[in-house]
Design an enzyme around this catalytic site. Structure first.
Site, short mmCIF file in Angstrom:
data_model
loop_
_atom_site.label_atom_id
_atom_site.label_comp_id
_atom_site.label_asym_id
_atom_site.label_seq_id
_atom_site.Cartn_x
_atom_site.Cartn_y
_atom_site.Cartn_z
N TYR A 135 -47.53 49.04 2.31
CA TYR A 135 -47.93 47.63 2.14
C TYR A 135 -46.78 46.77 1.60
CZ TYR A 135 -52.68 49.39 2.54
OH TYR A 135 -53.82 50.00 2.99
N LYS A 185 -49.41 63.68 3.03
CA LYS A 185 -49.14 64.15 4.39
C LYS A 185 -47.74 64.75 4.35
CE LYS A 185 -50.35 64.33 8.80
NZ LYS A 185 -51.42 65.22 9.26
N ASP A 217 -55.57 64.32 6.49
CA ASP A 217 -56.51 64.55 7.60
C ASP A 217 -57.58 65.56 7.18
OD1 ASP A 217 -54.27 66.20 7.44
OD2 ASP A 217 -54.27 66.72 9.56
N ASP A 241 -56.82 53.56 0.50
CA ASP A 241 -57.59 52.46 1.07
C ASP A 241 -58.69 53.02 1.97
OD1 ASP A 241 -58.37 49.96 1.93
OD2 ASP A 241 -56.57 49.56 3.12
N ASP A 245 -63.04 53.81 0.93
CA ASP A 245 -64.15 53.23 1.68
C ASP A 245 -65.02 54.33 2.30
OD1 ASP A 245 -63.47 50.64 1.08
OD2 ASP A 245 -63.57 49.94 3.15
#
Ligand code: ATP
Ligand code: MG
Length: 351
Positions: A135, A185, A217, A241, A245
């Protein structure tokens, strides 16, 4: 001990009022000062985050935040919109650690997107880094060798950025089930390799915490397959993020989910932070006394625990909330009929 109370817009003032009543009822000797934020601040002062609101926040040990968002402000320039207030607070106060507990309260398993027996086991905390990652790296468009337009976003993390979020996560784990799952990752990304190295280094300070690493994953899969296996999950901004959610939908009730955004500054008894429900200003039900205040009441409990060192008071609030829900006092978001003040009264009665 001082709390800045920023109720904001829409249902923000309604739900914040109930959380303030709960804190007052515990008689902890905490001063609470209120200030305007969001659309109401724009209307009164010409800016969604007025200087005096920021000053009050800086002079406090913690912030209790309602919600911002106001349909009247939709046409304003971006920097004057209500939502800019929360982004401004995060940036100005270096709130770099977002904590989202996800828990299914007894009796509410059927509201989850998962099978009730799987949902019932969920009691986890996601710790998401907020100030770094893809970001905030260099980003832009360029022309590639084929003459095509190409977009890019640089993903980067420094050791100090990972170290400070790691400490928050390990400390949170110490206050819970003493298990931490670090999600990355590392099989593909250098940022993740550095992330893993620093997590392993910080782990030496917390020998009682059982540490596990998981690829993102696999984490996404496990969060749906066996969410009950997680205690604290720590991850970077982008993965966090998405996973936070995902975790909230695994719980399913927007009116019950709290959050904390912790800063760098240490207070006398904990870490400076901002606490808010994960839901927004809900203009469709604002002013009707229908909003479920539980998420904000649970945010107040997190505030007492993380910023003021009042873990016992926080436990009492959480136990009262669980007892009220077990009695079937449910807001409209859970298919019940209880109003905002009625739910607040029920929590006060249990305290
Ligand atoms: P924002 O952009 O501020 O996130 P939003 O419209 O995306 O706003 P919310 O404000 O969270 O999202 O509202 C989503 C839906 O959930 C709305 O229908 C709202 O009425 C409902 N809702 C949100 N919070 C509550 C609550 N505390 N109690 C009951 N219903 C709620
Ligand atoms: Mg929203």
């Amino acid at each position: 001990m001082k709390i800045a109370v920023l109720p904001g817009d829409g249902i923000g003032p309604e739900v914040t009022r109930e959380a303030v009543r709960v804190i007052e009822a515990l008689d902890l000797g905490i001063a609470m000062d209120e200030a305007l934020v969001g659309g109401c601040a724009y209307k009164a002062k010409g800016h969604p985050l007025p200087a005096e609101t920021l000053d009050l926040a800086r002079a406090s040990d913690a912030i209790l935040f309602g919600a911002v968002g106001d349909p009247d402000c939709d046409a304003l320039e971006r920097h004057l919109r209500p939502e800019q207030a929360i982004l401004g607070l995060r940036k100005e106060l270096t709130l770099f650690a977002n904590l989202r507990p996800a828990k299914v309260f007894a009796g509410l398993e059927s509201h989850s997107a998962l099978r009730p027996e799987v949902a019932g086991a969920i009691d986890l905390l996601i710790v998401r880094e907020l100030n770094g990652d893809v970001y905030f790296g260099e980003k832009g468009f360029r022309q590639n060798a084929k003459g095509e337009r190409e977009g890019y976003d640089i993903m980067s993390y420094s050791e100090s950025e990972v170290r400070r979020i790691a400490h928050v996560a390990f400390r949170a784990a110490m206050g819970r089930g003493k298990r931490l799952c670090s999600v990355d990752k590392a099989n593909v990304l250098e940022t993740s390799q550095l992330w893993r190295d620093v997590i392993v280094e910080v782990a030496k300070d917390y020998p009682q915490v059982e540490l596990e690493h998981m690829y993102v994953d696999n984490a996404a899969m496990q969060l749906v397959r066996a969410p009950g296996k997680f205690d604290v999950v720590v991850t970077g901004n982008l993965f966090g993020d998405i996973l936070s959610d995902q975790a909230s939908m695994c719980v399913g009730s927007i009116g019950l989910l709290a959050s904390a955004s912790l800063g760098e500054r240490q207070t006398a008894h904990g870490t400076f932070g901002l606490y808010e429900p994960i839901h927004g200003s809900a203009p469709d039900i604002a002013g009707k006394g229908l909003a479920n205040p539980m998420a904000t009441i649970l945010s107040a409990a997190m505030l007492l625990r993380h910023s003021l060192g009042l873990a016992q008071a926080a436990d009492r609030i959480e136990a009262a909330v669980a007892a009220v829900l077990a009695d079937g006092v449910l807001g409209g978001d859970l298919g019940g009929t209880a109003g905002t003040a009625e739910i607040g009264d029920a929590v006060l009665a249990k305290l």
